[in-house]
Design a protein around this motif. Structure first.
Motif, PDB file in Angstrom:
ATOM      1  N   LEU A  40     -22.864   0.126   6.592  1.00  0.00           N
ATOM      2  CA  LEU A  40     -22.982   0.646   5.229  1.00  0.00           C
ATOM      3  C   LEU A  40     -22.181   1.927   5.031  1.00  0.00           C
ATOM      4  CD1 LEU A  40     -26.774  -0.004   4.523  1.00  0.00           C
ATOM      5  CD2 LEU A  40     -24.817  -1.199   3.511  1.00  0.00           C
ATOM      6  N   LEU A  41     -22.052   2.716   6.086  1.00  0.00           N
ATOM      7  CA  LEU A  41     -21.304   3.970   6.007  1.00  0.00           C
ATOM      8  C   LEU A  41     -19.809   3.782   6.251  1.00  0.00           C
ATOM      9  CD1 LEU A  41     -23.764   6.330   7.914  1.00  0.00           C
ATOM     10  CD2 LEU A  41     -23.358   6.232   5.446  1.00  0.00           C
ATOM     11  N   SER A  42     -19.413   2.589   6.620  1.00  0.00           N
ATOM     12  CA  SER A  42     -18.012   2.323   6.945  1.00  0.00           C
ATOM     13  C   SER A  42     -17.220   1.983   5.687  1.00  0.00           C
ATOM     14  CB  SER A  42     -17.929   1.153   7.932  1.00  0.00           C
ATOM     15  OG  SER A  42     -18.141  -0.084   7.249  1.00  0.00           O
ATOM     16  N   PRO A  43     -15.884   2.025   5.762  1.00  0.00           N
ATOM     17  CA  PRO A  43     -15.065   1.627   4.604  1.00  0.00           C
ATOM     18  C   PRO A  43     -15.023   0.127   4.385  1.00  0.00           C
ATOM     19  CG  PRO A  43     -13.669   2.250   6.455  1.00  0.00           C
ATOM     20  CD  PRO A  43     -15.068   2.564   6.858  1.00  0.00           C
ATOM     21  N   SER A  45     -17.901  -1.771   3.847  1.00  0.00           N
ATOM     22  CA  SER A  45     -19.082  -2.233   3.119  1.00  0.00           C
ATOM     23  C   SER A  45     -18.886  -2.310   1.614  1.00  0.00           C
ATOM     24  CB  SER A  45     -20.265  -1.324   3.423  1.00  0.00           C
ATOM     25  OG  SER A  45     -20.044  -0.028   2.885  1.00  0.00           O
ATOM     26  N   PHE A  47     -19.583   0.258  -0.222  1.00  0.00           N
ATOM     27  CA  PHE A  47     -20.440   1.317  -0.742  1.00  0.00           C
ATOM     28  C   PHE A  47     -19.893   2.704  -0.437  1.00  0.00           C
ATOM     29  CE2 PHE A  47     -23.429  -2.239  -0.103  1.00  0.00           C
ATOM     30  CZ  PHE A  47     -23.929  -2.331  -1.394  1.00  0.00           C
ATOM     31  N   ASN A  48     -18.764   2.749   0.240  1.00  0.00           N
ATOM     32  CA  ASN A  48     -18.163   4.028   0.604  1.00  0.00           C
ATOM     33  C   ASN A  48     -16.724   4.044   0.097  1.00  0.00           C
ATOM     34  OD1 ASN A  48     -17.739   6.519   1.770  1.00  0.00           O
ATOM     35  ND2 ASN A  48     -17.447   5.717   3.849  1.00  0.00           N
ATOM     36  N   PRO A  49     -16.534   4.261  -1.218  1.00  0.00           N
ATOM     37  CA  PRO A  49     -15.211   4.130  -1.820  1.00  0.00           C
ATOM     38  C   PRO A  49     -14.191   5.104  -1.231  1.00  0.00           C
ATOM     39  CG  PRO A  49     -16.724   5.223  -3.328  1.00  0.00           C
ATOM     40  CD  PRO A  49     -17.552   4.720  -2.192  1.00  0.00           C
ATOM     41  N   VAL A  50     -12.949   4.627  -1.137  1.00  0.00           N
ATOM     42  CA  VAL A  50     -11.850   5.432  -0.619  1.00  0.00           C
ATOM     43  C   VAL A  50     -10.870   5.680  -1.760  1.00  0.00           C
ATOM     44  CG1 VAL A  50      -9.941   5.526   1.012  1.00  0.00           C
ATOM     45  CG2 VAL A  50     -12.111   4.466   1.685  1.00  0.00           C
ATOM     46  N   GLN A  61      -9.563   1.416   6.639  1.00  0.00           N
ATOM     47  CA  GLN A  61     -10.198   0.391   7.458  1.00  0.00           C
ATOM     48  C   GLN A  61      -9.494   0.253   8.809  1.00  0.00           C
ATOM     49  OE1 GLN A  61     -10.112  -3.078   4.954  1.00  0.00           O
ATOM     50  NE2 GLN A  61     -11.843  -2.398   3.685  1.00  0.00           N
ATOM     51  N   TYR A  64     -10.354   3.175  10.933  1.00  0.00           N
ATOM     52  CA  TYR A  64     -11.748   3.065  11.381  1.00  0.00           C
ATOM     53  C   TYR A  64     -11.854   2.160  12.608  1.00  0.00           C
ATOM     54  CZ  TYR A  64     -16.731   1.845  11.055  1.00  0.00           C
ATOM     55  OH  TYR A  64     -18.071   1.630  11.320  1.00  0.00           O
TER      56      TYR A  64
END
Length: 249
Positions: A40-43, A45, A47-50, A61, A64
Motif C-alpha cells: 500500500l505504501l509502494s508506488p 498500489s 494509493f501513493n501518487p507520484v 516503480q 523501488y
C-alpha cells in the motif's frame, strides 16, 4: 491394541486446527499484514501518487524494485545491500494480483504450519527458506539484471512443509479443469498438483527470467526437506482440517 501415539496425534491435529482457526498464528497473520502495508505504501498500489505523470511513475516503480528487490547480477558483488535484498524482496510485490495470490496461499497453509512448528521456529523457517529460494533462482540466472520480488519462494516452502506435516488435511481448492468449482480435496493432491505445474513451467520458462518458477520449486523442496528432517516420525497422521480458504494451484 490402541497405539497411544496415534491417539496423541489425533488430539494434536484437532488442537492445531482449532488454534489456527482461533487466530493462534501471529507470525502468519503478521506477515500478511506487513506485506499488505508495504504494498500500500509502494508506488505500485495506486494509493501513493507520484508527481510527474506516467513516466515519473514508471521511474519510481523501477527504482523501488531496484532498491528492495534481488538483482541476480549484483547479488555476488559482496555488498551488504545486495546480500540483504533476498530478505527485503520477500515483502515486496509487483501487483495486486501478485500480492493477493501469494497471501491467499499463506493464509490457507501458514497458520497450521506455524502452530505445528512454533512461532519463533516458523519465523526463521519462513525467512530462511525464502532467502534460499531467491538466492537459488539468482544463482541460476546470475547474468540477469531483472529484479526479483515476492514472497512466492517462502510461501512455497510453507506448502512443502505442510505437505509433509499434514498429508491428510483437506483444503478448499479451485481446479481449472473442474470449471473452478470450490471443492475440498486432500492437501497432498492440491500441493503435488501445484508442484508439478511449477516444475513444468520452470522447464518451459526459456532462458530469461520471468515468473520465478525455479524459486517456487527450490522453496517447496527446501520446506519439505526441512520438515522431513525436523519432524520425521512425529508428523500428524490423523486427518486434520486446514484453515478455510480457496487456493488456486
Amino acid at each position: 491394541m490402541i497405539d497411544r501415539r496415534e491417539v496423541h496425534w489425533r488430539e494434536r491435529a484437532r488442537e492445531l486446527g482449532a488454534a489456527a482457526a482461533a487466530g493462534g498464528a501471529p507470525v502468519t497473520y503478521g506477515i500478511v499484514a506487513l506485506c499488505c502495508a508495504v504494498f500500500l505504501l509502494s508506488p505500485l498500489s495506486g494509493f501513493n501518487p507520484v508527481p510527474g505523470g506516467a513516466d515519473a511513475l514508471l521511474a519510481a516503480q523501477a527504482g523501488y524494485f531496484e532498491r528492495w528487490g534481488v538483482i541476480p547480477s549484483e547479488l555476488t558483488d559482496g555488498s551488504a545491500h545486495a546480500a540483504l535484498t533476498p530478505l527485503t524482496a520477500l515483502f515486496v510485490h509487483g501487483s495486486w494480483l501478485h500480492l493477493l495470490g501469494n497471501l491467499l496461499f499463506l493464509y490457507v497453509f501458514g497458520a497450521m504450519t506455524e502452530e505445528r512448528m512454533g512461532r519463533t521456529e516458523f519465523a526463521f523457517f519462513y525467512l530462511g527458506c525464502g532467502y534460499f529460494a531467491l538466492v537459488a533462482y539468482a544463482v541460476v540466472h546470475a547474468d540477469s539484471d531483472q529484479t526479483l520480488v515476492g514472497a512466492s519462494g517462502a510461501i512455497s516452502a510453507v506448502l512443502g512443509a505442510f505437505l509433509f506435516l499434514f498429508p491428510r488435511a483437506r483444503v478448499t481448492s479451485l481446479f481449472p479443469f473442474l470449471f473452478f468449482l470450490p471443492l475440498r480435496f486432500p492437501a497432498w493432491i492440491v500441493l503435488v498438483f501445484w508442484f508439478v505445474l511449477q516444475w513444468l513451467a520452470a522447464q518451459s520458462a526459456g532462458s530469461g527470467p520471468g515468473v520465478a518458477y525455479l524459486a517456487h520449486v527450490a522453496g517447496f523442496a527446501a520446506g519439505f526437506l526441512y520438515a522431513w528432517g525436523r519432524f520425521r516420525g512425529t508428523r500428524v497422521k490423523a486427518p486434520a482440517t486446514a484453515t478455510e480458504g480457496e487456493s488456486q494451484p
